[in-house]
Design a protein around this motif. Sequence first.
Motif, PDB file in Angstrom:
ATOM      1  N   GLY A 137       6.663   7.139  -1.720  1.00 36.04           N
ATOM      2  CA  GLY A 137       7.475   5.931  -1.630  1.00 36.04           C
ATOM      3  C   GLY A 137       6.724   4.701  -2.096  1.00 36.04           C
ATOM      4  N   GLN A 138       5.408   4.677  -1.856  1.00 35.94           N
ATOM      5  CA  GLN A 138       4.591   3.548  -2.289  1.00 35.94           C
ATOM      6  C   GLN A 138       4.471   3.491  -3.798  1.00 35.94           C
ATOM      7  N   TYR A 139       4.449   4.661  -4.466  1.00 38.58           N
ATOM      8  CA  TYR A 139       4.423   4.682  -5.930  1.00 38.58           C
ATOM      9  C   TYR A 139       5.624   3.929  -6.494  1.00 38.58           C
ATOM     10  N   PHE A 140       6.794   4.220  -5.940  1.00 41.96           N
ATOM     11  CA  PHE A 140       8.014   3.551  -6.408  1.00 41.96           C
ATOM     12  C   PHE A 140       7.967   2.057  -6.099  1.00 41.96           C
ATOM     13  N   ALA A 141       7.546   1.724  -4.893  1.00 43.72           N
ATOM     14  CA  ALA A 141       7.499   0.312  -4.489  1.00 43.72           C
ATOM     15  C   ALA A 141       6.550  -0.481  -5.369  1.00 43.72           C
TER      16      ALA A 141
END
Length: 246
Positions: A137-141
């Motif tokens: 999820g952090q990759y996308f954020a």
Amino acid sequence: MAAPKKHIVFDVIGTLQLRAEGIKPLLFGYACHHSMPYLTSHIRIETAEREYAYLSVSSTTGYTPFYKAFAPLFYRVLWMFGISTPREFASDEDKDFIIQSFTALRMRPGAAECISHLCANGFTVWGYTAGDVATVGQYFADAGIEMLVGNLLSCDMYGVGKPDKESYRPVLEMLRKEGEDGELWFAAAHMWDVSAATKSGFKGAWCSVLEKEPCLEIFGEMDVMADSLPEMARMVVEKAKGRGRG
């Protein structure tokens, strides 16, 4: 009558994520006080994926989360790169630094455009990873890509690792409930991942950004095969439109 829903599930690590060119972007290594050469994270990730998959299908060991398999392979991969005494050459602090760096990898060029085009054409986009949802999820954020937390799925949720066919089945069944008789796609840059998903019932889309060679003699043709993520998105949309004309 409402139009059938359309869904596409992306592998994340290796497909949407990991930097794009040669040794520089696929950093497994780093320059430390030993003047360690730059090595590719790709080799270590591929090794970890193999061990992760073998552990998952083993009747004696059962399911092991990907990151639990990823960390201990640090010294083994150094050995494979020709370092005769890995534990003298590097330390656990070095290993921890690399693992931490892995959480900061960036999305591939074209990932945002790919997802945007699919969403604009009626697709609900999902991510299905062997990694953990928080890291992914952090990759996308970090890339400024809006991805609903509920649309990120992990093999950890089901206790079965890719490419076991049973790892795709619960995702497919969930989406069939969501999408009725709509479009259900699986997209990845690993041909083994797409191939296994199609055997479970998905339509398959493969992008050559990671592997370059499709090895059709082994995996066969996929429904969509493209050389970039935006091109893959456009081809999937066109295939879906073609279905609607039938």
